[in-house]
Design an enzyme around this catalytic site. Structure first.
Site, PDB file in Angstrom:
ATOM      1  N   LYS A  38      -0.594  -4.423  -3.449  1.00  0.00           N
ATOM      2  CA  LYS A  38      -1.874  -3.817  -3.063  1.00  0.00           C
ATOM      3  C   LYS A  38      -1.960  -2.407  -3.670  1.00  0.00           C
ATOM      4  CE  LYS A  38      -4.539  -2.217   0.933  1.00  0.00           C
ATOM      5  NZ  LYS A  38      -4.498  -0.799   0.541  1.00  0.00           N
ATOM      6  N   SER A  43       0.817  -1.218   0.000  1.00  0.00           N
ATOM      7  CA  SER A  43       0.000   0.000   0.000  1.00  0.00           C
ATOM      8  C   SER A  43       0.852   1.270   0.000  1.00  0.00           C
ATOM      9  CB  SER A  43      -0.960  -0.048   1.185  1.00  0.00           C
ATOM     10  OG  SER A  43      -1.984   0.908   1.038  1.00  0.00           O
ATOM     11  N   ASP A  56      10.224   5.725 -10.006  1.00  0.00           N
ATOM     12  CA  ASP A  56       9.820   6.421 -11.225  1.00  0.00           C
ATOM     13  C   ASP A  56      10.578   7.731 -11.416  1.00  0.00           C
ATOM     14  OD1 ASP A  56       8.075   4.388 -11.760  1.00  0.00           O
ATOM     15  OD2 ASP A  56       6.278   5.440 -11.068  1.00  0.00           O
TER      16      ASP A  56
END
Length: 701
Positions: free
Chosen positions: A483, A458, A469
């Site tokens: 998740k 999460s 990224d």
């Protein structure tokens, strides 16, 4: 004669259970219906309450009660088979009789199995036969007969006996230990309340919609809030249930219990009083009920009737008066350490921040408390300290961090990027929103690593994905949980304007989150740049292990500018990592353990032959001795803390149990050590190759 006595015992137990059969409380059917209405209207994923859903609820409920299929018979399942397609009527028609009937039968079956297990203790076992025990049974068929389930339990009890026998215990000690274990099982069963059964059924229903939707009763709601704000009002003592006593396991430094100087580890709380009110006896009571009596409003008086650790059960008590205070759960907060790596004559300092969860005291923040507790604020302070310590790189350890506040994941990311988008969300109507860090500047500009494992989920995945990224840091470890959904907690009492807490809360999936590159971590998780070995079977643990998980998907990437490009650096680090672990003895030990663990998991059987088991134990002890010799560790016997003692946690002496916990906690962390070496390698590369540094950390240039 023995058989006759066994059935007399069974009859006595069954008559006792019949007198305490559990039934739904008046508010529970209404609560179930209100929950269904909220889920149907606001949940991200619309799931009709039809026969197919009902069948899944039925299976989930049985799985929650008897996951390893050791208690119910196939005939028991057949008995309720007609309710499979209409179990949702328990919710829609406010009739919880079937879920409670299933639980009451489960309670009866557990008692029968325990009585049978106890009858085996006086018969003895033959450990010369080539017998075996299958210990994982969740994919097995339900036992078809009384004879079949008795045979399962005979092997189970035989294995428990043999485990204790291998530690040197004699038959009398083994029989006493197992008898006590069975007593504890029956005592725990007798303490189950209607609220517990309702919680189990509602969780089975809610989690049928998606794996991360759940129902919390009023007490579970309070515990969830405590885990998020990392504080509570109480006396500052960690308690556990031991031998039917509420026992002090740990005193929190600075808490009322520790400051009183009158309480110590091992003391037993046998009574609790509020202010000047009479003492309520709590011996034999459920631990959570005792805890509820001890907690209360700040600056109020609680009186404790204490049986000292050294006293016998009929020994002298002492009465202690304490003032409740706010207790901060510092053990669950962010912590720092600095690990040094010496390589080629150079020593590099790697700052490690261990973050167990993304906590946030919502209430304190809302009321304007300047010192509200949050993960990002704590990490920010630790980064300031690292700067003073002049560390060369920072590692954020998110292993087994199951998530928490989405806001905190964004704030934490903002400590390591200048500003920009962090995560995208798509709601049930398909609307996409972007959450960004709006604060210019970074708390840490230097090299960065993120350590994850399968338990990182999460909010942990949001942070790790954003760092990856942006090209801001190297992600190391295992593929994360997967998740990729967002939950919100709905207070049913507030929603339905109840002045008193009675309906509980729903933790409900309201959106799916996406990385800023447009992909999602759902199902696939965050894939590390540098992979470390794992004992986890991804088919058994993680989002992909759920049959009702949302699918992987992709949306348009957000508008963001990468902070750096680590692509040229990672292959060089992988090469150095591979070279190092090829000669690292501790890493070889870890790989050996993983291979053995995976082999045993695939076999899913353990021998019940004493000669074979002793040989296995001797091989393991020899391996541990060899490792201890390599490490030069002569402080304690080989394998202390790692060799099977055959006991359950609440069966050990408290002092021994704490010592065992500390031994395991302080064991060498091979994966952390390697992650730190990887970051040390990166620091060396960036210092020696200016082009790589300009690519990896352009903000610094």
């Amino acid at each position: 004669m023995k058989t006759k006595l066994l059935w007399i015992a069974l009859a006595l137990f069954n008559s006792t259970l019949a007198a305490v059969e559990l039934a739904p409380l008046p508010l529970q059917p209404q609560t179930a219906l209100l929950s269904a209405q909220v889920l149907n209207r606001y949940h991200y994923k619309h799931v009709p309450l039809d026969e197919a859903t009902s069948a899944k609820v039925f299976d989930n409920y049985l799985k929650g009660l008897d996951s390893e299929r050791f208690f119910f018979l196939q005939a028991d399942i057949n008995r309720f088979e007609a309710e499979r397609p209409r179990l949702v009527d328990a919710v829609l028609k406010e009739n919880l009789s079937t879920p409670f009937a299933i639980y009451n039968l489960y309670q009866q079956r557990v008692t029968e199995r325990i009585v049978y297990a106890r009858s085996l203790l006086s018969q003895g076992f033959d450990f010369d036969t080539l017998d075996s025990y299958q210990y994982l049974r969740k994919h097995a068929a339900w036992p078809k007969s009384e004879e079949e389930i008795n045979e399962l339990w005979r092997r189970r009890v035989k294995n428990d006996w043999l485990r204790l026998k291998l530690t040197g215990k004699d038959d009398k000690d083994i029989s006493n230990t197992l008898n006590k274990r069975y007593d504890n099982t029956l005592n725990s069963l007798a303490k189950v309340k209607s609220d517990d059964v309702f919680q189990r059924f509602m969780s089975a229903y809610a989690m049928t919609i998606d794996p991360h939707t759940d129902y919390f009763g009023t007490r579970a709601s309070e515990d969830f809030d405590i885990s998020m704000r990392l504080s509570l009002v109480g006396i500052g003592a960690v308690l556990q249930d031991k031998d039917d006593f509420t026992t002090i396991r740990e005193l929190v430094a600075g808490g009322p219990a520790a400051l009183s100087g009158r309480l110590k580890v091992g003391d037993r709380i046998v009574g609790v009083g509020q202010g000047n009110s009479p003492i309520t006896e709590v011996q034999g009571q459920r631990l959570d009920d005792t805890v509820a009596l001890i907690r209360g409003a700040e600056d109020t008086v609680v009186r404790l009737d204490i049986l000292p650790a050294e006293a016998t059960p009929d020994g002298k008590h002492k009465l202690i008066t304490l003032i409740r205070k706010k207790i901060t759960l510092d053990k669950q907060a962010a912590k720092k350490s600095i690990l040094d790596v010496t390589d080629g004559g150079a020593t590099r300092h790697i700052g490690v921040i261990t973050l167990p969860g993304f906590y946030l005291d919502f209430a304190a923040r809302q009321r304007g408390d300047k010192n509200f507790k949050s993960a990002s604020r704590d990490v920010s302070q630790l980064l300031k300290e690292f700067k003073k310590n002049k560390v060369d790189s920072v590692l954020i350890d998110l292993r087994n961090n199951g998530g928490g506040s989405l806001d905190e994941a964004i704030e934490l990311t903002g400590l390591f990027i200048d500003k920009g988008p962090v995560v995208q969300q798509r709601d049930s109507k398909g609307k996409i929103s972007v959450s960004s860090d709006l604060n210019s500047g970074m708390a840490w500009q230097g090299p960065l690593g993120v350590l994850i494992n399968r338990g990182s989920a999460s909010a942990s995945e949001i942070f790790a994905a954003a760092i990856q990224d942006y090209g801001r840091g190297i992600v190391i470890g295992e593929t994360s949980f997967g998740k990729g959904t967002v939950q919100s907690v709905v207070d049913l009492d507030s929603l339905f304007k109840s002045p008193q807490p009675k309906f509980g809360e729903l933790k409900m999936t309201i959106a799916q989150f996406f990385r800023i590159n447009g992909g999602t971590t759902q199902l696939r998780g965050v894939i590390p740049d540098i992979t470390l070995p794992s004992m986890i079977d991804e088919e058994e643990f993680g989002e992909s292990s759920y049959d009702n998980a949302l699918p992987w998907s992709q949306i348009k990437a957000a508008d963001y500018t990468k902070a750096g490009d680590l692509a040229p650096v990672v292959p060089l680090l992988i090469r150095k990592h591979d070279q190092r672990v090829a000669t690292d003895q501790e890493f070889k030990y870890l790989q050996e353990d993983i291979n053995e663990f995976n082999t045993r998991r695939r076999e899913n059987r353990i021998s019940l032959n004493e000669t074979e088991r002793r040989h296995e134990r001797e091989v393991q002890e020899a391996r541990i001795k060899l490792r201890d010799k390599f490490r030069g560790d002569k402080s304690e016997p080989a394998g202390t803390g790692f060799q099977d003692d055959g006991l359950q946690a609440n069966e050990r002496n408290l002092e021994a149990d704490i010592a065992l916990e500390n031994t395991r906690k302080n064991a060498k962390d091979v994966l952390l050590n390697e992650a730190v070496h990887i970051l040390s390698d990166e620091v060396a590369l960036l210092k020696s190759k200016s082009r790589l540094a300009a690519s990896a950390l352009p903000e610094i240039q």
